[in-house]
Scaffold this active site. Structure first.
Site, PDB file in Angstrom:
ATOM      1  N   CYS A 185       0.841  -1.194   0.000  1.00  0.00           N
ATOM      2  CA  CYS A 185       0.000   0.000   0.000  1.00  0.00           C
ATOM      3  C   CYS A 185       0.878   1.247   0.000  1.00  0.00           C
ATOM      4  O   CYS A 185       1.406   1.637   1.037  1.00  0.00           O
ATOM      5  CB  CYS A 185      -0.916  -0.015   1.215  1.00  0.00           C
ATOM      6  SG  CYS A 185      -1.962   1.433   1.311  1.00  0.00           S
ATOM      7  N   CYS A 202      -0.376   4.050   2.184  1.00  0.00           N
ATOM      8  CA  CYS A 202      -0.162   3.864   3.633  1.00  0.00           C
ATOM      9  C   CYS A 202       1.292   4.144   4.003  1.00  0.00           C
ATOM     10  O   CYS A 202       1.575   4.734   5.028  1.00  0.00           O
ATOM     11  CB  CYS A 202      -0.468   2.438   4.071  1.00  0.00           C
ATOM     12  SG  CYS A 202      -1.863   1.671   3.290  1.00  0.00           S
ATOM     13  N   ASP A 203       2.210   3.665   3.186  1.00  0.00           N
ATOM     14  CA  ASP A 203       3.612   3.608   3.615  1.00  0.00           C
ATOM     15  C   ASP A 203       4.574   4.481   2.814  1.00  0.00           C
ATOM     16  O   ASP A 203       5.729   4.654   3.215  1.00  0.00           O
ATOM     17  CB  ASP A 203       4.116   2.151   3.513  1.00  0.00           C
ATOM     18  CG  ASP A 203       3.251   1.190   4.314  1.00  0.00           C
ATOM     19  OD1 ASP A 203       2.657   1.641   5.303  1.00  0.00           O
ATOM     20  OD2 ASP A 203       3.176   0.010   3.946  1.00  0.00           O
TER      21      ASP A 203
END
Ligand code: NAP
Length: 309
Positions: free
Chosen positions: A131, A134-135
């Protein structure tokens, strides 16, 4: 016996929980192994209506849970090991214990598809991620070469997003053309920071000995030539796998394991309804999953009412 058991506590499951709770059906809601679902792996959710500044994914799910609990939904940590839809009431085995239910709403979601490499598993969260949103902003990825694997809309979206952080983004795809929609493909291929690597697969993530990602070994599947690409992060975006393994053979699914809907949220098994990513490979959005959860709750409520007529 339970009137309604909901399997899953992502957007679909918790919305179904809210609606069935407000309909006085006292739903039992089983979390499975990932309480809150995929959204808890996201940082800021900017496209869920009602939150103009965005909202943290985990916070959104906690709020949904609270809202459902306020009206009587019972959230239980538990995993469904097996299902028996052959008789009525239907029987679920939850952590070894039988649970009988008049209706069931399956909202078991989906997980990220993995490449299936040993080194990938060993370096997950140490540079291997599923992701970018997300990261991607982690300091370890800043101004570093990054690798995205995949050729669909997700891979294009992730690669484009990562150009904000990485020095260069290699997009490794196993064929020589993208599966992504034309607009996404053009935007991706026109981005000077994205370097496509065609007809190629990642065969190893380096470096397990250092316990962090330092590069990937890539094989051209047409020439069999192998190369090493230095990178600080590997972003795998090769689609999703529905969490439906325990229902195999018990309910109709398509060839990819997505549960098929007859109309609305009905499945081929009377009294069993479905909502969210486990039956949707097209939209896969938090808000569409929530909408499907609402529909499944209403369908379950009507089904129960029809039994008592
Ligand atoms: P997808 O369209 O199924 O694409 C998956 C990609 O991964 C394909 O290019 C596939 O290669 C590749 N792949 C699959 N298994 C692989 C493996 N084991 N090793 C290497 N490569 C592998 O999945 P997605 O990109 O996640 O998109 C899913 C759905 O969501 C689509 O309908 C998409 O349009 C939608 N979506 C839309 C947006 C948007 O509009 N903003 C963003 C993201 C997703 P092949 O091409 O060779 O099969």
């Amino acid at each position: 016996m339970e009137k309604v058991v909901i399997i899953g506590t992502g957007c679909a499951g918790l919305t179904a929980a809210l609606y069935t709770a407000r309909a006085n059906l006292n739903p039992l809601v089983l979390t499975g192994v990932s309480p809150g679902g995929l959204l808890t792996t996201t940082s800021i959710v900017e496209n869920f209506p009602g939150f103009p500044e965005g909202i943290d994914g985990t916070e959104l799910m906690m709020r949904m849970q609270k809202q459902a609990e306020r009206f009587g939904a019972r959230i239980k940590f538990g995993t469904v090991d097996a299902v028996d839809f052959s008789k009525k009431p239907h029987v679920l085995t939850v952590d070894g214990e039988p649970v009988e239910a008049e209706t069931i709403i399956i909202a078991s979601g989906a997980g990220h598809r993995h490449l299936g490499l040993d080194s990938e598993a060993k370096l997950e969260r140490k540079g291997v991620t599923y992701c970018a949103t997300c990261d991607g902003a982690f300091p370890m990825f800043r101004n570093q070469p990054l690798v995205v694997v995949g050729g669909g809309d997700s891979a294009c979206e992730e690669a484009t997003y990562l150009t904000r952080f990485g020095s260069v983004v290699y997009l490794i795809h196993r064929r020589d053309s993208l599966r992504a929609s034309q607009i996404m493909a053009e935007r991706t291929l026109n981005n000077p920071k994205i370097k496509p690597i065609w007809d190629s697969v990642v065969t190893e993530v380096l470096d397990v000995a250092q316990d962090k990602v330092t590069g990937v070994r890539v094989k051209n599947i047409k020439t069999c030539e192998e190369t090493l690409i230095d990178c600080a992060g590997l972003f795998v975006a090769i689609g999703h796998v529905p969490n439906t393994q325990i229902f195999a053979g018990k309910i109709d699914m398509d060839e990819n394991g997505y549960i098929t809907r007859k109309g609305g949220s009905e499945t081929n098994v009377p009294g069993v309804f479905v909502a969210g990513d486990c039956s949707d490979h097209v939209y896969r959005q938090a808000i569409t999953a929530a909408g499907m959860g609402c529909a499944a709750a209403i369908d379950a409520e009507r089904y129960l009412a029809s039994l008592n007529q």
